[in-house]
Design an enzyme around this catalytic site. Structure first.
Site, PDB file in Angstrom:
ATOM      1  N   HIS A   1       0.837  -1.203   0.000  1.00  0.00           N
ATOM      2  CA  HIS A   1       0.000   0.000   0.000  1.00  0.00           C
ATOM      3  C   HIS A   1       0.869   1.250   0.000  1.00  0.00           C
ATOM      4  CE1 HIS A   1       0.866   1.116   4.150  1.00  0.00           C
ATOM      5  NE2 HIS A   1       0.771  -0.172   4.446  1.00  0.00           N
TER       6      HIS A   1
ATOM      7  N   GLU B   1      -2.029  -7.959   8.216  1.00  0.00           N
ATOM      8  CA  GLU B   1      -1.110  -8.527   9.209  1.00  0.00           C
ATOM      9  C   GLU B   1      -0.713  -9.981   8.920  1.00  0.00           C
ATOM     10  OE1 GLU B   1      -2.782  -7.743  13.113  1.00  0.00           O
ATOM     11  OE2 GLU B   1      -2.007  -5.705  13.051  1.00  0.00           O
TER      12      GLU B   1
END
Length: 172
Positions: free
Chosen positions: A14, A87
């Site tokens: 990102h 995560e």
């Protein structure tokens, strides 16, 4: 699609996120991130890879990154927002990619570090030219992406089977 044809996977981190008083999952892109996401989208378009599938983390910053990047592509691939990317460890990302239908030849995964960088390192058993050196030298900053290829089905994706074809990161 024949599983004998090389498959390509783009591991896309990102773009730069802001740090407002919200949970980590809800962090939006910073102004710089919005600019870099669009530039990364143009670089993905320049690669000429016809993506069949995009797997995107559900975090706000990854969704915003993909929304800005995909706008630059000639054709929008099917996009699946997958909470397991947030995560995720490299092993968890490989397990997720192993679930991909063999109908998908080219996949882009929009996620987070350290998982995305570690996955690129783990999958790349080989590298073309100086791509590994460039990736190591620049680390894997926000909005960077690595392009890998491998042969076989998605179920056969495992450490070391890929070739690192390209690496791109925005200039600082």
């Amino acid at each position: 699609m024949s599983v004998a044809e090389p498959r390509r996977i783009v591991l896309f981190r990102h773009a730069k996120a802001d740090w407002p008083q919200v949970s980590d999952h809800e962090r939006p892109l910073a102004d710089r991130g919005r600019m870099d996401a669009a530039v990364a989208g143009r670089k993905l378009a320049d690669s000429g890879i016809p993506f069949d599938l995009a797997l995107c983390s559900t975090a706000v910053r990854t969704r915003e990154t993909w929304k800005l990047a995909v706008h630059e592509l000639a054709e929008r691939p099917k996009t699946v927002y997958e909470e397991r990317i947030y995560e995720a460890s490299p092993g968890e990302l490989i397990a997720l990619l192993n679930e991909t239908s063999d109908d998908a030849q080219n996949v882009v995964l929009i996620g987070h570090n350290p998982g995305v960088q570690a996955l690129a390192d783990i999958l790349a058993g080989h590298a073309e030219g100086d791509t590994r050196e460039r990736m190591s030298r620049r680390d894997f900053p926000a909005a960077a992406f690595a392009v890998l290829s491998f042969e076989g089905s998605w179920k056969s994706l495992e450490p070391g089977v890929g070739t690192l074809l390209d690496y791109w990161a925005p200039t600082e």
